[in-house]
Enzyme design. Structure first.
Site, short mmCIF file in Angstrom:
data_model
loop_
_atom_site.label_atom_id
_atom_site.label_comp_id
_atom_site.label_asym_id
_atom_site.label_seq_id
_atom_site.Cartn_x
_atom_site.Cartn_y
_atom_site.Cartn_z
N SER A 93 0.89 -1.53 -0.08
CA SER A 93 -0.22 0.17 0.30
C SER A 93 0.95 1.09 -0.01
O SER A 93 2.20 1.41 0.78
CB SER A 93 -0.87 0.04 1.36
OG SER A 93 -1.73 1.44 1.22
N TYR B 291 -1.59 -0.44 10.56
CA TYR B 291 -2.09 -0.98 9.13
C TYR B 291 -0.66 -0.72 8.33
O TYR B 291 -0.26 -1.21 7.59
CB TYR B 291 -3.26 -0.80 8.26
CG TYR B 291 -3.02 -1.16 7.21
CD1 TYR B 291 -3.60 -2.40 6.49
CD2 TYR B 291 -3.36 -0.10 5.95
CE1 TYR B 291 -3.60 -2.28 5.12
CE2 TYR B 291 -3.17 -0.10 4.84
CZ TYR B 291 -3.68 -1.47 4.30
OH TYR B 291 -4.12 -1.84 2.89
#
Ligand code: NDP
Length: 247
Positions: free
Chosen positions: A143, A157
């Site tokens: 990501s 995350y």
């Protein structure tokens, strides 16, 4: 395109969203494809049927990416079923956020996120490496938040995705002698169940990209297909951001 004819791929988390688009794209490019899922057998079956309708072999396996034994079993099952494994795509992940100063944070959910997003990937790769064909491919979905964090609460995350990027660079070194390439694709905002382009939050995020919109899962699948194919023979240890020019 038939660049991947005769190849065998496994896409973890292939029942929905980005993983499903990757599985279908690799099949369209010629590969036989296995997918894993956690809790959506009907959606996994639909993806399998779509791949089979392209004339490719496919099957799905329920395997919790947060459970090392199940991940290792998944890899071995796919290798046994097809007789080989050429392409491993690590897409399964969860997205759990919360600021570090939240005294009531659900720490167990962060531990589980690490187990799925990091340990699951590491176990998949460790188990796959001895089985993977020379010249094979390992492609993980990271990501952009591994590199920049525009909103609060993303620490846990983001750290899981930064770990995947760091492992990718190291594994590329470890496996180069076997011509196995290892790369990470880092999506920006992509329209899936995890991040729908219809959410209240979405217009703010869309405006942060140069292209002014969310991406679609197929646009991540296109990058994965490139890295899986022969045009990317000399690409390894790379981080490919597919994010619409996210600032
Ligand atoms: P979705 O939530 O839409 O889909 C997640 C997929 O992963 C499903 O197939 C799901 O299976 C599977 N999965 C979830 N938990 C587990 C588990 N414990 N074991 C096995 N499979 C599991 O996510 P996206 O498609 O949005 O995300 C795919 C990847 O892209 C992830 O790595 C994510 O971090 C990354 N990403 C996504 C972005 C976005 O904006 N969408 C942005 C940046 C990165 P099931 O259907 O059974 O639940």
């Amino acid at each position: 395109m038939s660049d991947l004819l005769g190849k065998v791929a496994l896409v973890t988390g292939g029942s929905r969203g980005i993983g499903a688009a990757i599985a279908k794209r690799l099949a369209a490019d010629g590969a036989d494809v296995a997918i894993s899922y956690a809790s959506s057998p009907a959606k996994a079956a639909t993806v399998v049927a779509e791949i089979e309708s392209l004339g490719r072999r496919a099957f799905s396996v329920r395997a919790d990416q947060g459970h090392r034994g199940q991940v290792a079993g998944l890899i071995r099952q796919v290798h046994e079923y097809f007789g080989k494994l050429d392409i491993l795509v690590n897409s399964a992940a969860v997205f759990i956020t919360g600021p570090v100063d939240d005294a009531n944070a659900d720490l167990a959910s962060f531990d589980r996120q690490q187990a799925i997003n990091i340990d699951g990937v590491v176990t998949a790769v460790r188990t796959a490496v001895p089985l993977l064909s020379d010249g094979g491919r390992i492609i993980s979905i990271g990501s952009t938040v591994a590199e920049s964090t525009p909103f609060p609460g993303f620490g846990d995350y983001a750290a899981t995705k930064a770990a995947v990027a760091a492992y990718t660079r190291a594994w590329a070194r470890d496996l180069g002698a076997r011509r196995i390439t290892v790369n990470v694709v880092q999506p920006g905002p992509i329209n899936t169940d995890a991040n729908p382009e219809t959410s209240d939050f979405a217009p703010v995020v869309a405006k942060m990209t140069a292209l002014g919109r969310y991406g679609q899962p197929e646009e991540i699948a296109a990058a994965v297909a490139f890295l899986a194919g022969p045009d990317a023979n000399y690409v390894s240890g790379a981080t490919l951001n597919v994010d619409g020019g996210l600032a």
